[in-house]
Design an enzyme around this catalytic site. Structure first.
Site, PDB file in Angstrom:
ATOM      1  N   ARG A 185       6.467   8.842 -19.820  1.00  0.00           N
ATOM      2  CA  ARG A 185       5.328   9.496 -18.976  1.00  0.00           C
ATOM      3  C   ARG A 185       4.186   8.273 -18.526  1.00  0.00           C
ATOM      4  O   ARG A 185       3.198   8.969 -18.134  1.00  0.00           O
ATOM      5  CB  ARG A 185       4.811  10.587 -19.452  1.00  0.00           C
ATOM      6  N   HIS A 214      11.113  -8.717   7.290  1.00  0.00           N
ATOM      7  CA  HIS A 214      10.313  -7.634   7.489  1.00  0.00           C
ATOM      8  C   HIS A 214       8.949  -7.932   8.514  1.00  0.00           C
ATOM      9  O   HIS A 214       8.456  -7.673   9.416  1.00  0.00           O
ATOM     10  CB  HIS A 214       9.923  -7.242   6.074  1.00  0.00           C
ATOM     11  N   LYS A 268      -7.360  -4.774   2.118  1.00  0.00           N
ATOM     12  CA  LYS A 268      -6.315  -3.725   1.763  1.00  0.00           C
ATOM     13  C   LYS A 268      -7.143  -2.794   0.609  1.00  0.00           C
ATOM     14  O   LYS A 268      -6.896  -1.436   0.604  1.00  0.00           O
ATOM     15  CB  LYS A 268      -5.059  -4.173   1.078  1.00  0.00           C
ATOM     16  N   HIS A 286       4.320  -1.153  12.118  1.00  0.00           N
ATOM     17  CA  HIS A 286       5.389  -0.957  11.399  1.00  0.00           C
ATOM     18  C   HIS A 286       6.418   0.184  11.921  1.00  0.00           C
ATOM     19  O   HIS A 286       7.598   0.219  11.584  1.00  0.00           O
ATOM     20  CB  HIS A 286       5.032  -0.366   9.947  1.00  0.00           C
ATOM     21  N   ASN A 298       0.141   0.608   8.400  1.00  0.00           N
ATOM     22  CA  ASN A 298       1.399   0.392   8.642  1.00  0.00           C
ATOM     23  C   ASN A 298       1.438  -0.031  10.517  1.00  0.00           C
ATOM     24  O   ASN A 298       2.126   0.229  11.031  1.00  0.00           O
ATOM     25  CB  ASN A 298       1.883   1.668   8.982  1.00  0.00           C
ATOM     26  N   ARG A 318      -5.147   5.351   5.181  1.00  0.00           N
ATOM     27  CA  ARG A 318      -4.355   4.160   4.527  1.00  0.00           C
ATOM     28  C   ARG A 318      -3.131   3.959   5.494  1.00  0.00           C
ATOM     29  O   ARG A 318      -2.528   2.822   5.428  1.00  0.00           O
ATOM     30  CB  ARG A 318      -3.711   4.741   3.196  1.00  0.00           C
ATOM     31  N   HIS A 337      10.060  -0.849  11.233  1.00  0.00           N
ATOM     32  CA  HIS A 337      11.179   0.162  10.558  1.00  0.00           C
ATOM     33  C   HIS A 337      12.110   0.494  11.646  1.00  0.00           C
ATOM     34  O   HIS A 337      13.556   0.609  10.923  1.00  0.00           O
ATOM     35  CB  HIS A 337      10.302   1.234   9.981  1.00  0.00           C
ATOM     36  N   LYS A 340       1.303   1.510  -4.711  1.00  0.00           N
ATOM     37  CA  LYS A 340       2.692   2.124  -4.223  1.00  0.00           C
ATOM     38  C   LYS A 340       3.934   1.378  -5.008  1.00  0.00           C
ATOM     39  O   LYS A 340       4.036   0.193  -5.105  1.00  0.00           O
ATOM     40  CB  LYS A 340       2.957   1.898  -2.637  1.00  0.00           C
ATOM     41  N   GLU A 347       2.574  -9.764   7.821  1.00  0.00           N
ATOM     42  CA  GLU A 347       1.485  -8.861   7.400  1.00  0.00           C
ATOM     43  C   GLU A 347       0.259  -9.147   7.499  1.00  0.00           C
ATOM     44  O   GLU A 347      -0.964  -8.493   7.938  1.00  0.00           O
ATOM     45  CB  GLU A 347       1.715  -8.359   5.978  1.00  0.00           C
ATOM     46  N   GLU A 378      -2.785   7.770   0.732  1.00  0.00           N
ATOM     47  CA  GLU A 378      -2.241   7.900   2.256  1.00  0.00           C
ATOM     48  C   GLU A 378      -2.501   9.537   2.748  1.00  0.00           C
ATOM     49  O   GLU A 378      -1.514   9.981   3.287  1.00  0.00           O
ATOM     50  CB  GLU A 378      -1.020   7.528   2.398  1.00  0.00           C
TER      51      GLU A 378
HETATM   52  N1  GLY Z   1       2.206  -0.995   2.258  1.00  0.00           N
HETATM   53  C1  GLY Z   1       1.407  -0.179   2.721  1.00  0.00           C
HETATM   54  C2  GLY Z   1       0.721   0.377   1.747  1.00  0.00           C
HETATM   55  O1  GLY Z   1       0.427   0.011   0.605  1.00  0.00           O
HETATM   56  O2  GLY Z   1      -0.082   1.680   1.880  1.00  0.00           O
END
Ligand code: GLY
Length: 334
Positions: free
Chosen positions: A111, A240, A203, A224, A221, A217, A228, A133, A175, A213
């Site tokens: 956990r 990418h 970031k 993107h 993107n 956040r 995508h 993430k 990026e 997000e």
């Molecule tokens: N890669 C986008 C984020 O970390 O929100």
């Protein structure tokens, strides 16, 4: 010289160390009380680390194939077999695949246990390793199973970039181009260590403002939505970061047609993408209709097609972009 940026999330705050050879500082970043670590990496990653305490090594399969639930199960079973408990930790050494899997395993094993990322790719250093993430892919799509799980520390060792194949490097550069328009300014004029640190700072600021997000956040993107769609449409010979670059040029055109930015700002987009030698045209086989269809299936398309667009107040999410503008804007990337 090593630069430290703090991702300030209260009692889950953590440092991000950026610099040439920064991985030598790993032992000082292992959280207090951790008894053993599992170093998760891939065979092709040539960067040994010294956590300074007892450790085991777990090798993930190569490439994106490692981002699967079966690999997560396998790693968890290896941890259980070695008797790992909540007093132990994971050290993920590699690119986005390794830090995504390592972070996800850390979020679910017992956990939740602690983890430290040692990021060895440009894409990982300026994006994937920062912000918590984590996750894996399903046959139905990328990153569909995951968790927000912040690391205890991140190391961005810029020495590791010296051996990155050119196209892997370009993947991260795509990026970096994005950060120019998120307040970064003339990042292309900075030496690589400072450029990476500047991107990490941007970031970190975004993640601190909106960890999960809920809104802001999503500006990460930028470029993107089209990227995508290109990636979903098929296995074109584009990385990418290269797809993001085409997406950035397309987003600039949409913003211009919506009156959000002027020709000079579009020219600045073109200058940045050219400075990084990034592509700005779509693979010919991809039709506008196919891409438009994929936009409407995007995860963010709740009230019509959503795009992250530049504008007078900076880059922001715009809901319900007129499909005619989307269709007309393809001319800029053909
Ligand atoms: N890669 C986008 C984020 O970390 O929100």
């Amino acid at each position: 010289m090593t630069t430290t940026i703090t991702v300030d999330l209260g009692d889950r705050s953590y440092p991000v160390l950026v610099g040439h050879g920064a991985r030598s500082e790993l032992s000082a970043l292992i959280p207090a009380g951790v008894k053993r670590v599992a170093v998760l990496t891939q065979a092709g990653i040539p960067w040994p680390v010294d956590p300074g305490i007892a450790s085991i090594r777990i090798e993930l399969p190569d490439g994106e194939a490692a981002k699967s639930l079966s690999v997560v199960e396998d790693v968890c079973r290896q941890l259980a077999g070695a008797g790992f408990t909540r007093a132990d930790a994971i050290v993920a050494v590699g690119g986005g695949v390794v830090t995504d899997v390592g972070g996800f395993v850390a979020s679910v094993y017992h956990r939740g246990i602690r983890f430290v990322s040692v990021s060895t790719t440009l894409l990982g250093q300026v994006d994937a390793a920062i912000g918590g993430k984590t996750g894996v892919n399903l046959p139905e799509g990328k990153n569909l199973v995951g968790a927000f799980w912040q690391p205890s520390a991140v190391i961005c060792d810029t020495e590791t970039l010296e051996t990155l194949p050119h196209r892997e490097f370009q993947c991260g550069v795509g990026e970096i181009a994005k950060y120019h328009f998120l307040g970064g300014g003339r990042l292309d004029e900075l030496p690589i260590d400072e450029r990476v640190a500047a991107c990490v700072q941007i970031k970190a600021d975004v993640v601190m403002a909106d960890e999960r997000e809920g809104g802001r956040r999503a500006i990460l993107n930028y470029g993107h939505t089209l990227a995508h769609a290109i990636e979903t449409a098929g296995a074109y010979d584009l990385r990418h970061g290269e797809a993001v670059a085409i997406g950035i040029r397309y987003a600039a055109e949409i913003a211009r047609r919506l009156g959000r930015i002027d020709d000079d700002r579009v020219a600045e987009h073109e200058r940045v993408l050219a400075a990084y030698e990034l592509p700005t045209t779509l693979p010919e086989q991809l039709t506008d209709t196919e891409l438009m269809d994929l936009f409407s299936r995007d995860k963010k398309a709740i009230d019509g097609v959503t795009f992250v667009l530049d504008g007078p107040d900076g880059v922001e999410t715009v809901v319900g972009v007129d499909p005619e503008v989307l269709a007309a804007s393809f001319v800029a990337v053909r």
